[in-house]
Design an enzyme around this catalytic site. Sequence first.
Site, PDB file in Angstrom:
ATOM      1  N   CYS A 106      -4.643   2.534  -3.640  1.00 59.74           N
ATOM      2  CA  CYS A 106      -3.375   3.038  -3.092  1.00 59.74           C
ATOM      3  C   CYS A 106      -2.267   2.010  -3.269  1.00 59.74           C
ATOM      4  CB  CYS A 106      -3.507   3.399  -1.611  1.00 59.74           C
ATOM      5  SG  CYS A 106      -4.615   4.745  -1.320  1.00 59.74           S
ATOM      6  N   HIS A 109       0.876  -1.183   0.000  1.00 57.08           N
ATOM      7  CA  HIS A 109       0.000   0.000   0.000  1.00 57.08           C
ATOM      8  C   HIS A 109       0.914   1.235   0.000  1.00 57.08           C
ATOM      9  CE1 HIS A 109      -2.763   2.972   1.810  1.00 57.08           C
ATOM     10  NE2 HIS A 109      -3.761   2.154   1.514  1.00 57.08           N
ATOM     11  N   LYS A 140     -10.282  -0.272  10.503  1.00 60.47           N
ATOM     12  CA  LYS A 140     -10.568  -1.515   9.760  1.00 60.47           C
ATOM     13  C   LYS A 140     -10.916  -2.643  10.729  1.00 60.47           C
ATOM     14  CE  LYS A 140      -7.133  -0.194   6.347  1.00 60.47           C
ATOM     15  NZ  LYS A 140      -7.798   0.299   5.157  1.00 60.47           N
ATOM     16  N   ASP A 174       3.294  -4.146   7.851  1.00 60.85           N
ATOM     17  CA  ASP A 174       2.050  -3.392   7.730  1.00 60.85           C
ATOM     18  C   ASP A 174       0.920  -4.399   7.967  1.00 60.85           C
ATOM     19  OD1 ASP A 174      -0.278  -2.256   6.875  1.00 60.85           O
ATOM     20  OD2 ASP A 174       0.512  -1.504   4.979  1.00 60.85           O
ATOM     21  N   GLN A 185      -4.403  -4.953   7.262  1.00 60.53           N
ATOM     22  CA  GLN A 185      -5.423  -5.913   6.825  1.00 60.53           C
ATOM     23  C   GLN A 185      -5.371  -7.195   7.667  1.00 60.53           C
ATOM     24  OE1 GLN A 185      -7.773  -5.290   4.607  1.00 60.53           O
ATOM     25  NE2 GLN A 185      -6.970  -3.318   3.962  1.00 60.53           N
TER      26      GLN A 185
HETATM   27  N1  PMP Z   1      -1.804  -0.430   4.688  1.00 57.41           N
HETATM   28  C1  PMP Z   1      -2.799  -1.161   4.169  1.00 57.41           C
HETATM   29  C2  PMP Z   1      -2.501  -2.548   3.677  1.00 57.41           C
HETATM   30  C3  PMP Z   1      -4.081  -0.640   4.103  1.00 57.41           C
HETATM   31  O1  PMP Z   1      -5.070  -1.373   3.578  1.00 57.41           O
HETATM   32  C4  PMP Z   1      -4.319   0.681   4.603  1.00 57.41           C
HETATM   33  C5  PMP Z   1      -5.695   1.298   4.544  1.00 57.41           C
HETATM   34  N2  PMP Z   1      -6.244   1.376   3.268  1.00 57.41           N
HETATM   35  C6  PMP Z   1      -3.257   1.391   5.137  1.00 57.41           C
HETATM   36  C7  PMP Z   1      -2.015   0.811   5.175  1.00 57.41           C
HETATM   37  C8  PMP Z   1      -3.440   2.780   5.667  1.00 57.41           C
HETATM   38  O2  PMP Z   1      -3.963   2.741   6.970  1.00 57.41           O
HETATM   39  P1  PMP Z   1      -4.721   4.002   7.610  1.00 57.41           P
HETATM   40  O3  PMP Z   1      -5.995   4.157   6.874  1.00 57.41           O
HETATM   41  O4  PMP Z   1      -4.934   3.600   9.042  1.00 57.41           O
HETATM   42  O5  PMP Z   1      -3.813   5.155   7.517  1.00 57.41           O
END
Ligand code: PMP
Length: 404
Positions: A362, A121, A224, A198, A201
């Site tokens: 993203c 991401h 999430k 990270d 998910q």
């Molecule tokens: N990493 C992953 C794999 C995500 O899915 C997301 C959220 N779309 C993020 C990072 C970003 O996290 P946050 O929305 O808490 O900033």
Amino acid sequence: MAFDAEAIRADFPILSRQVHGKPLVYLDSAASAQKPRAVIEAMSRAMEYSYANVHRGLHTLANETTDAYEAARRKAAAFIGAAETEVVFTKGGTEAINLVAAGIGASLQAGDEIVVSEMEHHANIVPWHFLRERKGVVLKWARVTDRGDLDLEHFQSLLGPKTKVVALSHMSNVLGTINPAQDLARMAHEVGAIVLFDGCQSIVHKPIDVKAIDADFYVFSGHKLYGPTGIGILYGKAERLAALPPYQGGGEMIGTVSQDEITYADPPHRFEAGTPPILEAIGLGAAIDWLSGLDRIAIAAHEKALYDRVREGLAGANWLRVIGDTPEKGAILSFTVDGAHAHDVAQILDRYGVAVRAGTHCAEPLMKRFGVTSSARASFALYNTEDEADAFVQALTKAQAFFA
Ligand code: PMP
């Protein structure tokens, strides 16, 4: 016993609403999950009964709120097998990764290497790109196979004496792939690199033990995990956090301040400048309590069964391309429909009450890797049902007819 999604839905007020006159089928939980009553009520209760700023007061409400805030930290720590001093509250997963990158980056030199992967991401790409731009560090990209797995041989080949950081997704928000974190951490540590996962998910779909993984840093977001927005968790091994410089200045992150000198508080408070997201931390604590009362293995099986049901329902669809097809995956379905833009697919599905995401998620390097400019994504959560899986298959089949 199978997980009872129908019963759990009663905890989520929003799920009873309609969209365009149809029952809402919410398949966008990988972007942000809906909130159970336990979270909504915990935050309202704090605001209605016991709220003040934390850490500063000698009065009852300040003390009660501080206790609730620190209790949320203990809950988050227990949830991932960490010590409470190893858990920093941030405003989200993105901020947590930025905090680590900025801190580690301060001591990196030009030519040092950081290994990421094609499935990251942007939150786990851009902070490292900053270090490329500002410090001259080199980004190395571990490849993703056609099936959507991390190419472990290629990953291994990138590691060497110059590797200072390995920053990888534990579960891809596009492919659903769950990476073998423990093996990856071992490989990274063999060359002396710091490893960050990270977990934005993975935390939702799997019980996580940061010590068993041997992660140096592990980050996730609250929103999430059925908690509120504006809150994230940075786990760091005690010695790793102790070695990180502060990220932002102000508020409770100091030891003492004078005109000529400053000392800093110990972690985790060193990294929590200013008034923290107090209500959001309390809400996340409530989400963790609520989730901890459920059978998480059964939830994962339920979500995967919904995914499998959708795959079966669409088995004959020769107009569908699925992106990410490894068996080692969670319940995320990314796809394209022949002849259709993903945004149009999502908009038509919305007319049937079905909420999916569409775009680059993203993850532009990953889109490029698979030769697409965008995809649609259906993501399944504990509150989704078999009827909803079937409604999605039907709606998608009807949507496709617009483009055939
Ligand atoms: N990493 C992953 C794999 C995500 O899915 C997301 C959220 N779309 C993020 C990072 C970003 O996290 P946050 O929305 O808490 O900033």
